[in-house]
Write a protein that holds these residues in place. Structure first.
Motif, PDB file in Angstrom:
ATOM      1  N   PHE A  28     -23.633  69.303  59.548  1.00 21.45           N
ATOM      2  CA  PHE A  28     -23.049  68.688  58.353  1.00 21.45           C
ATOM      3  C   PHE A  28     -24.142  67.872  57.655  1.00 21.45           C
ATOM      4  O   PHE A  28     -24.804  67.044  58.287  1.00 21.45           O
ATOM      5  N   ASP A  29     -24.309  68.088  56.367  1.00 16.42           N
ATOM      6  CA  ASP A  29     -25.428  67.500  55.622  1.00 16.42           C
ATOM      7  C   ASP A  29     -25.004  66.359  54.704  1.00 16.42           C
ATOM      8  O   ASP A  29     -23.863  66.336  54.199  1.00 16.42           O
ATOM      9  N   ASP A  30     -25.926  65.443  54.482  1.00 15.55           N
ATOM     10  CA  ASP A  30     -25.912  64.475  53.376  1.00 15.55           C
ATOM     11  C   ASP A  30     -25.110  63.215  53.609  1.00 15.55           C
ATOM     12  O   ASP A  30     -24.914  62.423  52.678  1.00 15.55           O
ATOM     13  N   ALA A  31     -24.622  62.970  54.845  1.00 17.39           N
ATOM     14  CA  ALA A  31     -23.956  61.701  55.167  1.00 17.39           C
ATOM     15  C   ALA A  31     -22.765  61.424  54.258  1.00 17.39           C
ATOM     16  O   ALA A  31     -22.587  60.314  53.738  1.00 17.39           O
ATOM     17  N   VAL A  32     -21.907  62.397  54.073  1.00 18.03           N
ATOM     18  CA  VAL A  32     -20.729  62.254  53.228  1.00 18.03           C
ATOM     19  C   VAL A  32     -19.656  61.456  53.984  1.00 18.03           C
ATOM     20  O   VAL A  32     -19.499  61.595  55.198  1.00 18.03           O
ATOM     21  N   LYS A  33     -18.920  60.617  53.293  1.00 15.83           N
ATOM     22  CA  LYS A  33     -17.924  59.736  53.898  1.00 15.83           C
ATOM     23  C   LYS A  33     -16.901  60.511  54.740  1.00 15.83           C
ATOM     24  O   LYS A  33     -16.461  60.061  55.806  1.00 15.83           O
ATOM     25  N   SER A  34     -16.522  61.697  54.256  1.00 20.54           N
ATOM     26  CA  SER A  34     -15.504  62.466  54.957  1.00 20.54           C
ATOM     27  C   SER A  34     -15.982  62.964  56.320  1.00 20.54           C
ATOM     28  O   SER A  34     -15.178  63.415  57.133  1.00 20.54           O
ATOM     29  N   HIS A  35     -17.292  62.894  56.589  1.00 23.74           N
ATOM     30  CA  HIS A  35     -17.774  63.253  57.928  1.00 23.74           C
ATOM     31  C   HIS A  35     -17.143  62.344  58.984  1.00 23.74           C
ATOM     32  O   HIS A  35     -16.811  62.798  60.086  1.00 23.74           O
ATOM     33  N   LEU A  36     -16.969  61.085  58.633  1.00 23.93           N
ATOM     34  CA  LEU A  36     -16.402  60.129  59.584  1.00 23.93           C
ATOM     35  C   LEU A  36     -14.875  60.122  59.519  1.00 23.93           C
ATOM     36  O   LEU A  36     -14.203  60.011  60.546  1.00 23.93           O
ATOM     37  N   THR A  37     -14.329  60.244  58.323  1.00 21.07           N
ATOM     38  CA  THR A  37     -12.877  60.094  58.173  1.00 21.07           C
ATOM     39  C   THR A  37     -12.098  61.374  58.452  1.00 21.07           C
ATOM     40  O   THR A  37     -10.942  61.330  58.886  1.00 21.07           O
TER      41      THR A  37
END
Length: 779
Positions: free
Chosen positions: A535-544
């Motif tokens: 998963f690229d680019d540290a998007v908020k939805s990666h955590l949520t």
């Protein structure tokens, strides 16, 4: 008028009607055509033994003449018909020569088949049709001669019909001959409509450890099938030799048995594959796929063992180097169209597996939640465990091993290389009674570990590279009968140290740590249905969204971090949230500081500084230095690769480019660790909004044996970058499909288990560069 001579009875006949039925040359030649096969076949009974094989070898020389002549006769006949009598061609003469050649080629082919003792369904079909062509050619010639002489009411069209049938059979017979010499798909294999038939091979038991593979069924048979069956199987048995079963191998061909048990140098099979490549009798023939040195070594070892019909690699005590080669056989032997039936890899019976694992299942689930990359079952059907603590590095110590110690009795493979464990873990190690492979390289263990090691009665490989052990440890492990290799490079054990009797020939001194690790027996061949999630680019939805679902499904993954957009904290992660992802057990990789085009030579030289800036911020939130990198914008170049090496990065993922155009909803290349460099790992699927579940299934099913699917996602969703956003409901469907279909999802760093990082492959893209994508696809 009255003085005119009386008219003879034949004066009213035409010139054609007055001429004899057969001209002199025809009257002589036709009996020769009829008797030629018999005369040639009698050559086999003459006292000169060399004559029949010698003449038979002229079959491929002669057969081209009747092919051309009979086809020419047909073409000339068509021209005469089209010209309505305006053109006259010597069709009969051409047909005569063609029939002569067909009969001669048929007789020579019979001699060749007998001399080389070639049998099989394909050969028999070619022989039968060759005889039919010869007979048809002679019958067609006879009909033509009768029609020319007008000695029979046989109409001209009947002869033409026979000529057409002869042409059809000629094409069929020629095609069969090409299949005999060049392969069964020779004629059509390059046609645009051609779809290769799946080639079924003997099963590789991919779910079992390599030591449990049967030497003949799972090693010797696939080698023979891949290299020898084209000429020595049911469809074609050259020299009368069939190699498609153990009984046929023992029976041999016209010159006797193929193998002499325990005597490879006297075995015809082994003699032929060892002949110089230029030798006429070298096998396989020069135009065919040749055996590698490793495959030849496996066949030699099988013969040395008595050419047994049964017996596992473990029970036959196959050399560790050859065991490693066996694990690589599926990828070496199978082509892209191979079908791999794996009788040992059928869907496991849930009740049987649950019974096998018993009360252990709950403890293992707890361990996997705590150490997601460390503890795993040996296979879907097994209750035994493997530990790969090396991926955790120095963050894994004695306390962690003590926690895992509750399942120590079920661990059969363990890699603690580079971890922080010490002699305080001796009791836990001693409890691993079923352990076969143990790697302790670059740890703080000393001779105090010796008593624990001595209790591992099933240990086969021990790696102590770079530890503080001394020769005093050796007597403790010498009684282990199963032990085959002990790696002691860079220890206090010198190469001239006294060696106990039980360890003679088993002590090895690799020069580097990477050599020691790669020399140890492989964990096993790549399991089926393996995917890498990134998963690229540290998007908020990666955590949520992403991380909770992956944890629920037991999937591992890598999140590549770049601060390029992290100022937008509503859509992207903060550094503290990145640390939270790490503590959830996921790998954090480096995606550069600026997300720049590192395919540019000048920018590529600056990559090292960007890597360090990201590493410094990760360290502040407790994330260890990454070993994985993702090329930003899918751009890479030689300068960037050198910077990655200089800063200790082991793995780097590129995009689907150059194989697939950016933005195209297509299947990219699957990872093949034998040809893709670890710093240029290709993406098999780069998720776009236009993806469907059907396309996702096509992507994850695209990997062949020994290949691995690598998936790239951005946000789920990614509001700031809608052209690479994945809707949450689609992502959930994708992940549920992976789970239900039995896929294993891993992080990129775990690919180090399948690479030999000390000797990476010579990737064709090394030294090239790929520029940054010019523009994103339209959402």
């Amino acid at each position: 008028m009255n003085g005119s001579p009386p008219e003879s009875p034949e004066s009213h006949l035409s010139e054609r009607q007055r001429r004899p039925f057969l001209r002199p040359w025809q009257a002589v030649a036709l009996p020769l055509i009829a008797t030629a096969p018999v005369l040639l076949m009698l050559a086999e009974r003459l006292p000169w033994a060399w004559l029949a094989p010698f003449l038979g070898r002229f079959h491929p020389v002669v057969l081209h003449f009747p092919i051309v002549l009979l086809l020419l006769a047909g073409c000339l006949e068509i021209l005469q018909i089209a010209g309505r009598g305006r053109w006259e061609f010597p069709v009969t003469l051409v047909l005569f020569l063609g029939a002569t050649g067909a009969v001669t080629a048929m007789a020579l082919g019979w001699l060749l088949m007998r001399a080389d003792a070639v049998t099989g369904g394909l050969i028999e079909a070619h022989e039968r049709d060759g005889i039919i062509v010869a007979v048809l050619a002679v019958v067609t010639l006879s009909a033509r001669l009768l029609a020319d002489a007008r000695r029979t009411p046989l109409p001209r069209w009947a002869g033409r019909a026979l000529l057409a049938v002869t042409g059809v059979m000629l094409f069929r017979t020629s095609h069969e001959g090409a299949r005999v010499t060049h392969g069964e798909e020779y004629l059509e294999e390059h046609a645009p409509w051609f779809k290769p038939k799946p080639k079924t091979v003997f099963a590789f038991p991919l779910s079992r450890p390599v030591l449990q593979w049967d030497l003949y069924a799972h090693v010797v048979t696939p080698i023979l099938q891949a290299r020898c069956y084209e000429c020595h199987a049911a469809r074609k048995a050259k020299g009368g030799l069939l190699l498609d079963s153990w009984a046929n191998v023992q029976r041999g061909g016209k010159t006797g048995g193929a193998v002499v048990p325990a005597k490879p140098d006297e075995s015809l099979l082994f003699q032929r594959i060892n002949l110089p490549f230029e030798h006429h009798d070298h096998m396989p023939p020069r135009r065919k796929s040749q055996l590698s040195a490793e495959e030849m070594a496996l066949l030699r070892r099988w013969i040395l063992l008595g050419a047994p019909a049964q017996g596992t690699l473990g029970s036959l005590h196959l050399d560790n180097r050859l065991v490693t080669v066996v694990g690589q056989l599926p990828g070496l032997l199978l082509d892209k169209n191979a079908v791999v039936p794996d009788a040992s890899d059928e869907e496991p019976d849930p009740a049987a597996v649950a019974k096998l694992r018993g009360d252990l299942a709950g403890v293992v689930a707890e361990m996997q939640a705590r150490y997601p990359q460390v503890v795993a079952y040996e296979s879907r059907q097994s209750g035994d465990l493997e530990m790969n603590a090396a991926v955790a590095g120095k963050s894994f110590g004695d306390a962690d091993l003590a926690a895992v110690g509750r399942v120590a009795g079920r661990i059969v493979w363990a890699d603690f290389s580079g971890t922080a464990i010490t002699d305080r873990s001796a009791a836990v190690v001693a409890a691993m009674k079923r352990l076969r492979v143990l790697r302790l390289g670059r740890t703080a263990v000393t001779d105090l570990m010796a008593p624990a090691l001595g209790k591992l009665a099933h240990l086969e490989s021990l790696n102590l590279f770079g530890t503080a052990v001394t020769p005093a440890l050796l007597p403790a492990i010498a009684p282990i009968n199963s032990l085959r290799r002990v790696y002691v490079g860079e220890t206090r054990i010198a190469s001239d140290a006294a060696c106990p009797e039980g360890l003679r020939g088993k002590i090895l001194f690799p020069a580097t740590f990477s050599q020691a690790r790669s020399a140890s027996p492989a964990r096993r061949a790549k399991p089926a249905k393996l995917v890498v999630l990134t998963f690229d680019d540290a998007v908020k939805s990666h955590l949520t969204v992403v991380a909770p679902l992956l944890r629920e499904l037991g999937f591992r993954a890598t999140f590549f971090i770049t601060p390029r957009w992290m100022g937008d904290q509503s859509n992207f992660l903060t550094w503290a949230e990145v640390g939270q992802l790490h503590r959830m057990g996921f790998e954090i990789g480096n995606h550069s500081w600026t997300h720049a085009d590192f395919g540019d030579p000048n920018t590529g030289k600056l990559l090292g500084g960007e890597l360090q800036r990201v590493e410094a911020e990760l360290a502040k939130v407790g994330v260890p230095k990454p070993i994985s990198f993702a090329w930003s914008g899918n751009a890479f170049g030689p300068e960037g690769i050198e910077e990655l090496k200089k800063h200790g990065y082991q793995l780097a993922r590129r995009g689907m480019q150059p194989e697939v155009l950016y933005g195209a909803v297509k299947v990219g290349p699957a990872l093949d660790v034998r040809r893709h460099h670890p710093l240029l790992i290709p993406t098999t699927g780069d998720a776009y909004p236009a993806w469907t579940l059907e396309h996702f299934k096509e992507v994850v099913a695209s990997a062949q044996l020994e290949e691995i699917v690598v998936l790239t996602f951005h946000g789920v969703p990614d509001p700031a970058h809608p052209w690479v956003s994945t809707p949450q409901e689609k992502f959930h469907a994708y992940m549920m499909y992976l789970k239900e279909a039995g896929f294993t999802a891993i992080a990129l760093r775990e690919l180090a288990n399948y690479y030999d990082l000390s000797s990476p492959p010579a990737d064709r893209l090394l030294g090239t560069r790929s520029g940054r994508d010019a523009a994103p696809p339209k959402p």
